[in-house]
Design a protein around this motif. Structure first.
Motif, PDB file in Angstrom:
ATOM      1  N   TRP A   3      95.111  77.554  24.701  1.00 52.42           N
ATOM      2  CA  TRP A   3      95.866  77.707  25.945  1.00 52.42           C
ATOM      3  C   TRP A   3      94.951  77.494  27.138  1.00 52.42           C
ATOM      4  O   TRP A   3      93.806  77.935  27.136  1.00 52.42           O
ATOM      5  N   VAL A   4      95.458  76.805  28.173  1.00 48.23           N
ATOM      6  CA  VAL A   4      94.681  76.543  29.382  1.00 48.23           C
ATOM      7  C   VAL A   4      95.478  76.990  30.604  1.00 48.23           C
ATOM      8  O   VAL A   4      96.704  77.003  30.600  1.00 48.23           O
ATOM      9  N   LEU A   5      94.748  77.350  31.645  1.00 45.24           N
ATOM     10  CA  LEU A   5      95.368  77.790  32.899  1.00 45.24           C
ATOM     11  C   LEU A   5      96.011  76.603  33.609  1.00 45.24           C
ATOM     12  O   LEU A   5      95.373  75.571  33.818  1.00 45.24           O
ATOM     13  N   LEU A   6      97.274  76.767  33.970  1.00 38.65           N
ATOM     14  CA  LEU A   6      97.997  75.718  34.691  1.00 38.65           C
ATOM     15  C   LEU A   6      98.113  76.043  36.170  1.00 38.65           C
ATOM     16  O   LEU A   6      97.927  75.183  37.027  1.00 38.65           O
ATOM     17  N   HIS A   7      98.428  77.319  36.488  1.00 36.75           N
ATOM     18  CA  HIS A   7      98.744  77.666  37.882  1.00 36.75           C
ATOM     19  C   HIS A   7      98.564  79.164  38.096  1.00 36.75           C
ATOM     20  O   HIS A   7      98.782  79.949  37.182  1.00 36.75           O
ATOM     21  N   LYS A   8      98.194  79.547  39.324  1.00 42.66           N
ATOM     22  CA  LYS A   8      98.096  80.951  39.721  1.00 42.66           C
ATOM     23  C   LYS A   8      99.012  81.176  40.918  1.00 42.66           C
ATOM     24  O   LYS A   8      99.108  80.322  41.794  1.00 42.66           O
ATOM     25  N   THR A   9      99.657  82.334  40.947  1.00 42.06           N
ATOM     26  CA  THR A   9     100.487  82.698  42.090  1.00 42.06           C
ATOM     27  C   THR A   9     100.509  84.209  42.237  1.00 42.06           C
ATOM     28  O   THR A   9     100.391  84.937  41.252  1.00 42.06           O
ATOM     29  N   ALA A  10     100.665  84.676  43.461  1.00 45.65           N
ATOM     30  CA  ALA A  10     100.791  86.112  43.715  1.00 45.65           C
ATOM     31  C   ALA A  10     102.243  86.557  43.578  1.00 45.65           C
ATOM     32  O   ALA A  10     102.529  87.743  43.589  1.00 45.65           O
ATOM     33  N   ASP A  26     110.504  71.781  26.963  1.00 39.63           N
ATOM     34  CA  ASP A  26     109.877  71.976  25.650  1.00 39.63           C
ATOM     35  C   ASP A  26     108.364  72.161  25.714  1.00 39.63           C
ATOM     36  O   ASP A  26     107.635  71.724  24.823  1.00 39.63           O
ATOM     37  N   ILE A  27     107.899  72.809  26.791  1.00 40.77           N
ATOM     38  CA  ILE A  27     106.483  73.126  26.928  1.00 40.77           C
ATOM     39  C   ILE A  27     106.355  74.650  26.853  1.00 40.77           C
ATOM     40  O   ILE A  27     106.826  75.357  27.747  1.00 40.77           O
ATOM     41  N   PRO A  28     105.743  75.173  25.792  1.00 41.32           N
ATOM     42  CA  PRO A  28     105.556  76.619  25.708  1.00 41.32           C
ATOM     43  C   PRO A  28     104.688  77.102  26.871  1.00 41.32           C
ATOM     44  O   PRO A  28     103.753  76.414  27.293  1.00 41.32           O
ATOM     45  N   ALA A  29     104.997  78.272  27.402  1.00 48.66           N
ATOM     46  CA  ALA A  29     104.239  78.815  28.530  1.00 48.66           C
ATOM     47  C   ALA A  29     104.165  80.326  28.420  1.00 48.66           C
ATOM     48  O   ALA A  29     105.074  80.962  27.887  1.00 48.66           O
ATOM     49  N   GLN A  30     103.073  80.871  28.941  1.00 48.65           N
ATOM     50  CA  GLN A  30     102.872  82.316  28.969  1.00 48.65           C
ATOM     51  C   GLN A  30     102.438  82.719  30.372  1.00 48.65           C
ATOM     52  O   GLN A  30     101.689  81.987  31.029  1.00 48.65           O
ATOM     53  N   ILE A  31     102.914  83.876  30.822  1.00 45.76           N
ATOM     54  CA  ILE A  31     102.485  84.421  32.109  1.00 45.76           C
ATOM     55  C   ILE A  31     101.559  85.601  31.820  1.00 45.76           C
ATOM     56  O   ILE A  31     101.917  86.507  31.071  1.00 45.76           O
ATOM     57  N   LEU A  32     100.390  85.576  32.433  1.00 47.39           N
ATOM     58  CA  LEU A  32      99.455  86.679  32.329  1.00 47.39           C
ATOM     59  C   LEU A  32      99.429  87.395  33.666  1.00 47.39           C
ATOM     60  O   LEU A  32      99.095  86.806  34.698  1.00 47.39           O
ATOM     61  N   ASN A  33      99.827  88.676  33.669  1.00 43.74           N
ATOM     62  CA  ASN A  33      99.851  89.478  34.886  1.00 43.74           C
ATOM     63  C   ASN A  33      98.472  90.098  35.077  1.00 43.74           C
ATOM     64  O   ASN A  33      98.052  90.916  34.275  1.00 43.74           O
ATOM     65  N   LYS A  34      97.793  89.722  36.153  1.00 39.09           N
ATOM     66  CA  LYS A  34      96.440  90.204  36.409  1.00 39.09           C
ATOM     67  C   LYS A  34      96.414  91.325  37.438  1.00 39.09           C
ATOM     68  O   LYS A  34      95.372  91.654  37.977  1.00 39.09           O
ATOM     69  N   GLN A  35      97.578  91.925  37.723  1.00 37.16           N
ATOM     70  CA  GLN A  35      97.640  92.988  38.713  1.00 37.16           C
ATOM     71  C   GLN A  35      97.053  94.281  38.152  1.00 37.16           C
ATOM     72  O   GLN A  35      97.377  94.682  37.040  1.00 37.16           O
ATOM     73  N   PRO A  52      99.736  75.182  26.408  1.00 41.85           N
ATOM     74  CA  PRO A  52      98.836  74.588  25.404  1.00 41.85           C
ATOM     75  C   PRO A  52      98.033  73.433  26.021  1.00 41.85           C
ATOM     76  O   PRO A  52      98.584  72.622  26.779  1.00 41.85           O
ATOM     77  N   GLY A  53      96.759  73.396  25.699  1.00 43.10           N
ATOM     78  CA  GLY A  53      95.867  72.396  26.288  1.00 43.10           C
ATOM     79  C   GLY A  53      96.344  70.964  26.127  1.00 43.10           C
ATOM     80  O   GLY A  53      96.233  70.150  27.043  1.00 43.10           O
ATOM     81  N   GLN A  54      96.923  70.646  24.960  1.00 50.60           N
ATOM     82  CA  GLN A  54      97.350  69.270  24.718  1.00 50.60           C
ATOM     83  C   GLN A  54      98.578  68.884  25.541  1.00 50.60           C
ATOM     84  O   GLN A  54      98.918  67.705  25.632  1.00 50.60           O
ATOM     85  N   LEU A  55      99.236  69.862  26.157  1.00 56.72           N
ATOM     86  CA  LEU A  55     100.428  69.587  26.970  1.00 56.72           C
ATOM     87  C   LEU A  55     100.176  69.760  28.466  1.00 56.72           C
ATOM     88  O   LEU A  55     101.102  69.699  29.266  1.00 56.72           O
ATOM     89  N   LYS A  56      98.910  69.955  28.841  1.00 53.79           N
ATOM     90  CA  LYS A  56      98.603  70.250  30.246  1.00 53.79           C
ATOM     91  C   LYS A  56      99.039  69.128  31.185  1.00 53.79           C
ATOM     92  O   LYS A  56      99.606  69.402  32.241  1.00 53.79           O
ATOM     93  N   GLU A  57      98.778  67.885  30.842  1.00 53.53           N
ATOM     94  CA  GLU A  57      99.150  66.781  31.733  1.00 53.53           C
ATOM     95  C   GLU A  57     100.662  66.721  31.944  1.00 53.53           C
ATOM     96  O   GLU A  57     101.138  66.541  33.061  1.00 53.53           O
ATOM     97  N   LEU A  58     101.412  66.882  30.879  1.00 48.77           N
ATOM     98  CA  LEU A  58     102.870  66.910  30.977  1.00 48.77           C
ATOM     99  C   LEU A  58     103.312  68.102  31.821  1.00 48.77           C
ATOM    100  O   LEU A  58     104.197  67.983  32.679  1.00 48.77           O
ATOM    101  N   ALA A  59     102.682  69.251  31.600  1.00 50.30           N
ATOM    102  CA  ALA A  59     103.015  70.461  32.353  1.00 50.30           C
ATOM    103  C   ALA A  59     102.707  70.308  33.835  1.00 50.30           C
ATOM    104  O   ALA A  59     103.444  70.812  34.684  1.00 50.30           O
ATOM    105  N   LEU A  60     101.638  69.598  34.162  1.00 49.84           N
ATOM    106  CA  LEU A  60     101.307  69.362  35.572  1.00 49.84           C
ATOM    107  C   LEU A  60     102.406  68.573  36.278  1.00 49.84           C
ATOM    108  O   LEU A  60     102.714  68.832  37.440  1.00 49.84           O
TER     109      LEU A  60
END
Length: 69
Positions: A3-10, A26-35, A52-60
């Protein structure tokens, strides 16, 4: 799966919308809450979206579409 970081938001709602759009495409995604739970009422948290790293370009591409609307 790598898994690779795609985006950060508050803003959690923004993170949830992005995650939903990724999953619609069809791109799996997870949100990590850093609060920090000690500062829930005083400081905004950071929400990181991972894909997932292999889907990063599509996700972008999906991310650009969401952020431009």
């Amino acid at each position: 799966m790598n898994w690779v970081l795609l985006h950060k938001t508050a803003i959690y709602t923004e993170a949830a919308i992005i995650k939903g759009k990724l999953e619609e495409n069809d791109i799996p995604a997870q949100i990590l809450n850093k609060q920090d739970s000690m500062y829930v009422l005083t400081l905004p948290g950071m929400h990181e979206i991972y894909v997932p790293g292999q889907l990063k370009e599509l996700a972008l591409g999906v991310l650009q579409e969401v952020l431009s609307n």
